[in-house]
Design a protein around this motif. Structure first.
Motif, PDB file in Angstrom:
ATOM      1  N   THR A 101       0.846  -1.195   0.000  1.00  0.00           N
ATOM      2  CA  THR A 101       0.000   0.000   0.000  1.00  0.00           C
ATOM      3  C   THR A 101       0.882   1.247   0.000  1.00  0.00           C
ATOM      4  O   THR A 101       1.761   1.388   0.853  1.00  0.00           O
ATOM      5  N   PRO A 102       0.700   2.169  -0.947  1.00  0.00           N
ATOM      6  CA  PRO A 102       1.601   3.326  -1.044  1.00  0.00           C
ATOM      7  C   PRO A 102       1.674   4.154   0.232  1.00  0.00           C
ATOM      8  O   PRO A 102       2.747   4.643   0.594  1.00  0.00           O
ATOM      9  N   ALA A 108       6.629   4.626   6.109  1.00  0.00           N
ATOM     10  CA  ALA A 108       7.745   3.760   6.491  1.00  0.00           C
ATOM     11  C   ALA A 108       9.079   4.448   6.265  1.00  0.00           C
ATOM     12  O   ALA A 108      10.081   4.063   6.877  1.00  0.00           O
ATOM     13  N   GLN A 109       9.113   5.455   5.399  1.00  0.00           N
ATOM     14  CA  GLN A 109      10.356   6.156   5.085  1.00  0.00           C
ATOM     15  C   GLN A 109      10.349   7.575   5.628  1.00  0.00           C
ATOM     16  O   GLN A 109      10.962   8.470   5.063  1.00  0.00           O
ATOM     17  N   ASP A 220      -7.116   6.260  -0.288  1.00  0.00           N
ATOM     18  CA  ASP A 220      -5.773   5.858   0.149  1.00  0.00           C
ATOM     19  C   ASP A 220      -5.814   4.636   1.062  1.00  0.00           C
ATOM     20  O   ASP A 220      -4.885   3.827   1.060  1.00  0.00           O
ATOM     21  N   PHE A 221      -6.886   4.501   1.847  1.00  0.00           N
ATOM     22  CA  PHE A 221      -6.968   3.407   2.815  1.00  0.00           C
ATOM     23  C   PHE A 221      -7.530   2.123   2.203  1.00  0.00           C
ATOM     24  O   PHE A 221      -7.078   1.031   2.563  1.00  0.00           O
ATOM     25  N   LEU A 222      -8.500   2.233   1.321  1.00  0.00           N
ATOM     26  CA  LEU A 222      -9.268   1.064   0.919  1.00  0.00           C
ATOM     27  C   LEU A 222      -8.630   0.245  -0.190  1.00  0.00           C
ATOM     28  O   LEU A 222      -9.059  -0.876  -0.447  1.00  0.00           O
ATOM     29  N   ALA A 223      -7.620   0.766  -0.876  1.00  0.00           N
ATOM     30  CA  ALA A 223      -7.057   0.027  -2.000  1.00  0.00           C
ATOM     31  C   ALA A 223      -5.603   0.377  -2.182  1.00  0.00           C
ATOM     32  O   ALA A 223      -5.112   1.401  -1.690  1.00  0.00           O
ATOM     33  N   VAL A 407      -1.007 -10.075  -6.093  1.00  0.00           N
ATOM     34  CA  VAL A 407      -0.691  -8.840  -5.380  1.00  0.00           C
ATOM     35  C   VAL A 407       0.339  -8.018  -6.138  1.00  0.00           C
ATOM     36  O   VAL A 407       0.377  -6.787  -6.024  1.00  0.00           O
ATOM     37  N   THR A 408       1.192  -8.682  -6.935  1.00  0.00           N
ATOM     38  CA  THR A 408       2.215  -7.940  -7.676  1.00  0.00           C
ATOM     39  C   THR A 408       1.614  -7.093  -8.795  1.00  0.00           C
ATOM     40  O   THR A 408       2.263  -6.153  -9.245  1.00  0.00           O
ATOM     41  N   ILE A 409       0.403  -7.421  -9.233  1.00  0.00           N
ATOM     42  CA  ILE A 409      -0.200  -6.664 -10.343  1.00  0.00           C
ATOM     43  C   ILE A 409      -0.425  -5.207  -9.949  1.00  0.00           C
ATOM     44  O   ILE A 409       0.038  -4.286 -10.638  1.00  0.00           O
ATOM     45  N   PRO A 410      -1.145  -4.929  -8.852  1.00  0.00           N
ATOM     46  CA  PRO A 410      -1.284  -3.508  -8.477  1.00  0.00           C
ATOM     47  C   PRO A 410       0.050  -2.874  -8.105  1.00  0.00           C
ATOM     48  O   PRO A 410       0.232  -1.662  -8.308  1.00  0.00           O
ATOM     49  N   PHE A 411       0.979  -3.678  -7.560  1.00  0.00           N
ATOM     50  CA  PHE A 411       2.284  -3.102  -7.222  1.00  0.00           C
ATOM     51  C   PHE A 411       3.012  -2.640  -8.480  1.00  0.00           C
ATOM     52  O   PHE A 411       3.557  -1.524  -8.528  1.00  0.00           O
ATOM     53  N   LEU A 412       3.032  -3.480  -9.509  1.00  0.00           N
ATOM     54  CA  LEU A 412       3.703  -3.096 -10.751  1.00  0.00           C
ATOM     55  C   LEU A 412       2.973  -1.940 -11.429  1.00  0.00           C
ATOM     56  O   LEU A 412       3.596  -1.071 -12.040  1.00  0.00           O
TER      57      LEU A 412
END
Length: 580
Positions: A101-102, A108-109, A220-223, A407-412
Motif C-alpha cells: 500500500t503506497p 515507512a520512510q 488511500d486506505f481502501l485500496a 498482489v504484484t499486479i497492483p504493485f507493478l
C-alpha cells in the motif's frame, strides 16, 4: 515490507518534521526533557527513542530505520491476525497487501512516530484476539500504554476494540478484564494528555476536513491504488469480506472507527490528519484478503458441485455443511441469537465456503500422511488415495501462490508512484537543497532571517552552509532555551539590527513576502513588516514550502547625524522610469 522500506531510504534530504526529529534526537536527555515542558510533549517517548538511535550513528538513514522496522512489524502482525482470524493464506495475502500500500511505504520512510504507532496498534489488536481466547490481559494493556505514549491519538483504537467485544457478545468477565487493561493504559496517558492540551497551539494550522479530505482518505486506505479497476476490485472484495464473521468484527471497526471519530471531532475542533490514524489502515487488507478467500471458497464449491467431483467428495462436503449448520445453531442458541431475519441465505453461503475450506485442508493433510504410503501399500488403496489427494493439494497451493502473485499486479501498476515517492522533491520541502543553495550564495558575515522562526530548523539540521552567517533575530539557542528553534530577540532589538544592514537573506515559507498573513509572534511581525516595506527582492530560490531569497534595501540606511543636502537640480521625468 522491509525490502520496500529500505528501497531508496537515503533520498538526499530531510523535510521539516524530520529535521525536528533529527535536531531534538541529537540533544541530551535533560535538554529533551526541558523541551517537552513547552512543546511537542506528544512526541516525548519517540524523541527519547530517537536519541538512543542517533547516538549510535547520526544520519538520515538511521533517522528513518525505526519507521522501516515499525512498518515491517505491522505487516507481520497483520499477517498474524489474518492467520488467527481466518487461515494462513488470508494472513499471507493481507500482509502482502499492507506492505505494497503506497501510504504504508510513504510513512515507512519518514523519520516520525506514525509507523511505530501503527505497529503498536496492530500488536495490541492481536493481543486482544489472544485475550478473547483465554490468554492474560496484561500484555494487551502494556502494549496499549506504550503506543499511547508514542502518540495520544492512538487512544481512538479503544472504541474500535470495544465494538469488537460488543459484536462478539463476550461475557461480563471479559468486559471487566478489558476494562482493567485499558484503565491502566489510560492512566499512563492522562499526564501526557494534560500537558499536551496546553500545547494545542501546535496544531492550529489544521483545517476543518471537507468531503475531498474524506474521499482522499478512503481511496488511500481502501485500496493499493486510489483509482481504476484495482480500486473497485478491492472495494468489492472488502464488501465480500464483511461477511466473514470473526475477522470482520475485528478488521471493520479498526478500519472505520478511529478515522470517523477524528473526522467528526474535527468538524468542531480541527485535529484531523491522515497520519494520525495511519494505524487504522491495517483493517483494509484483512478485509480484502478475506473477501478474496470467500471468492476462492465459492468457486471451489461450484467446482465440487458441477465439475465432475466424485460422489464420495460431494457426500463429504454435505456432511461438513451439515456440521457447520449444527454448530451455528448451537452457538446461536447459547448466545440468544439463534435466528435473525434474512440470515438463512448468508449462513448457507458461509457453510458451503467452510466446506470447501475444510476439504482443502483435509486434502493437504491426506497427501502429507500418504506421501510414503504408495510403497507400503504396494499400489493398493493407499496409493489410490494419495493419487487422488495430490492434485487437490497442488490446487490449494496454486491458489495461495496465485493470490500472492496477484498482489504484484497492483504493485507493478503503481511502480512509477512508488519510485517517485522516494524522491526528496515529493516531500513538503527539502531542507538539504535549501542548505546547499545557502552554501553557494551566502558570504561570510551575511545577515540571515528565518520567517517564521520555525524554519531555523534548516540551519540546525544542516549547519555547515550557515557557518559564518549572522542570525539577526536569534537571542538564545534552542537547546539552552528549551525550544525547537531558539528564542528570538524582542521587536525593538530586531528593528535596530535590521536598520544597520542594507542586505539580508531570508529563509522563509514560500508563500510569504508578499503575503497578507499576520504572524502571531511580534518578532515575526517585525521581520515581515520591515523586509516587505524597506527591502526589495533581488534573488529567490524555492524548494517546496521553503524559499531562500536575497533582499536589498530600497534606500541605504540613514545616518543618525543631520546632513545638509543641496537643493537638487530639477530633471525632466522619463515617461518610462526604470524600476528600482
Amino acid at each position: 515490507m522491509l525490502a520496500l522500506g529500505l528501497w531508496g531510504l537515503d533520498r538526499g534530504g530531510m523535510w521539516g518534521d524530520e529535521g525536528v526529529t533529527y535536531l531534538v534526537g541529537r540533544r541530551t536527555v535533560p535538554q529533551i526533557w526541558h523541551l517537552l515542558h513547552g512543546v511537542d510533549a506528544v512526541h516525548g517517548l519517540y524523541y527519547l527513542l530517537m536519541h538512543a538511535v542517533l547516538t549510535l550513528h547520526p544520519g538520515e538513514v538511521t533517522l528513518r530505520l525505526p519507521s522501516v522496522c515499525g512498518a515491517a512489524a505491522t505487516a507481520g502482525l497483520v499477517a498474524a491476525l489474518g492467520v488467527r482470524l481466518a487461515r494462513p493464506r488470508v494472513g499471507l495475502w493481507a500482509g502482502l497487501l499492507y506492505a505494497i500500500t503506497p501510504l504504508t511505504g510513504h510513512y515507512a520512510q519518514e523519520g516520525r512516530s506514525y509507523a511505530l504507532v501503527a505497529a503498536g496498534v496492530a500488536g495490541a489488536t492481536l493481543l486482544l484476539v489472544r485475550a478473547l481466547e483465554g490468554r492474560p490481559w496484561w500484555p494487551y494493556g502494556a502494549v496499549l500504554a506504550v503506543t499511547f505514549l508514542l502518540h495520544e491519538f492512538a487512544v481512538l483504537v479503544l472504541c474500535a476494540h470495544a465494538l469488537t467485544l460488543a459484536a462478539a457478545r463476550v461475557p461480563r468477565a471479559t468486559w471487566l478484564g478489558w476494562a482493567r487493561a485499558t484503565g491502566v493504559a489510560l492512566g499512563t496517558l492522562f499526564p501526557l494528555a494534560w500537558v499536551s492540551q496546553r500545547q494545542s497551539a501546535q496544531v492550529a494550522w489544521l483545517r476543518i476536513p471537507d468531503w475531498d479530505t474524506t474521499e482522499r482518505l478512503a481511496r488511500d486506505f481502501l485500496a493499493v491504488t486510489p483509482t481504476g479497476i484495482v480500486f473497485w476490485a478491492s472495494l468489492l472484495l472488502i464488501l465480500l469480506g464483511l461477511n466473514t464473521g470473526r475477522l470482520a468484527s475485528v478488521a471493520l471497526p479498526l478500519l472505520l472507527v478511529p478515522p470517523v471519530l477524528l473526522l467528526t471531532v474535527s468538524q468542531f475542533r480541527p485535529l484531523f490528519h491522515e497520519r494520525y490514524v495511519l494505524y487504522a489502515l491495517a483493517g483494509a487488507p484483512l478485509l480484502v484478503a478475506a473477501g478474496a478467500d470467500r471468492v476462492v471458497g465459492a468457486l471451489r464449491w461450484l467446482w465440487l458441485e458441477g465439475q465432475g467431483a466424485p460422489s464420495g467428495r460431494r457426500t463429504e462436503a454435505e456432511r461438513v455443511v451439515a456440521r457447520a449448520a449444527r454448530h451455528r445453531e448451537l452457538v446461536g442458541t447459547a448466545s440468544g441469537t439463534a435466528h435473525r431475519p434474512g440470515s438463512d441465505r448468508r449462513s448457507a453461503t458461509e457453510d458451503r465456503t467452510t466446506a470447501a475450506t475444510t476439504l482443502e485442508t483435509r486434502d493437504g493433510a491426506a497427501e502429507r500422511a500418504g506421501g510414503g504410503g504408495e510403497a507400503a501399500a504396494g499400489g493398493g488403496t493407499r496409493t489410490a488415495t494419495a493419487a487422488t489427494t495430490r492434485p487437490s493439494l497442488t490446487r490449494a497451493n496454486l491458489i495461495t501462490l496465485a493470490g500472492a502473485l496477484a498482489v504484484t499486479i497492483p504493485f507493478l501498476h503503481g511502480l512509477p508512484d512508488y519510485r517517485n515517492d522516494r524522491d526528496a522533491s515529493r516531500r513538503p520541502e527539502n531542507l538539504a537543497a535549501v542548505s546547499t543553495l545557502a552554501g553557494r550564495e551566502l558570504r561570510p558575515g551575511d545577515p540571515v532571517l528565518f520567517l517564521p522562526s520555525f524554519w531555523r530548523v534548516t540551519a540546525l539540521a544542516y549547519p555547515g552552509p550557515f557557518v559564518g552567517a549572522r542570525d539577526l533575530a536569534l537571542g538564545e539557542p534552542g537547546a539552552r532555551s528549551g525550544t525547537l528553534s531558539g528564542r528570538e530577540v524582542g521587536p525593538g532589538e530586531l528593528r535596530a539590527r535590521l536598520a544597520a544592514v542594507d542586505r539580508v537573506w531570508i529563509v522563509a515559507q514560500s508563500n510569504l513576502l508578499p503575503s497578507r498573513w499576520v504572524p502571531g509572534d511580534p518578532t515575526d511581525r517585525v521581520k515581515l513588516d520591515v523586509v516587505d516595506g524597506e527591502f526589495a527582492r533581488r534573488q529567490q530560490y524555492v524548494r517546496g514550502r521553503v524559499k531562500l531569497a536575497l533582499y536589498i534595501r530600497r534606500m541605504p540606511p540613514q545616518s543618525t547625524q543631520p546632513v545638509s543636502m543641496p537643493t537638487p537640480t530639477p530633471r525632466p521625468t522619463s515617461p518610462n522610469p526604470t524600476p528600482p
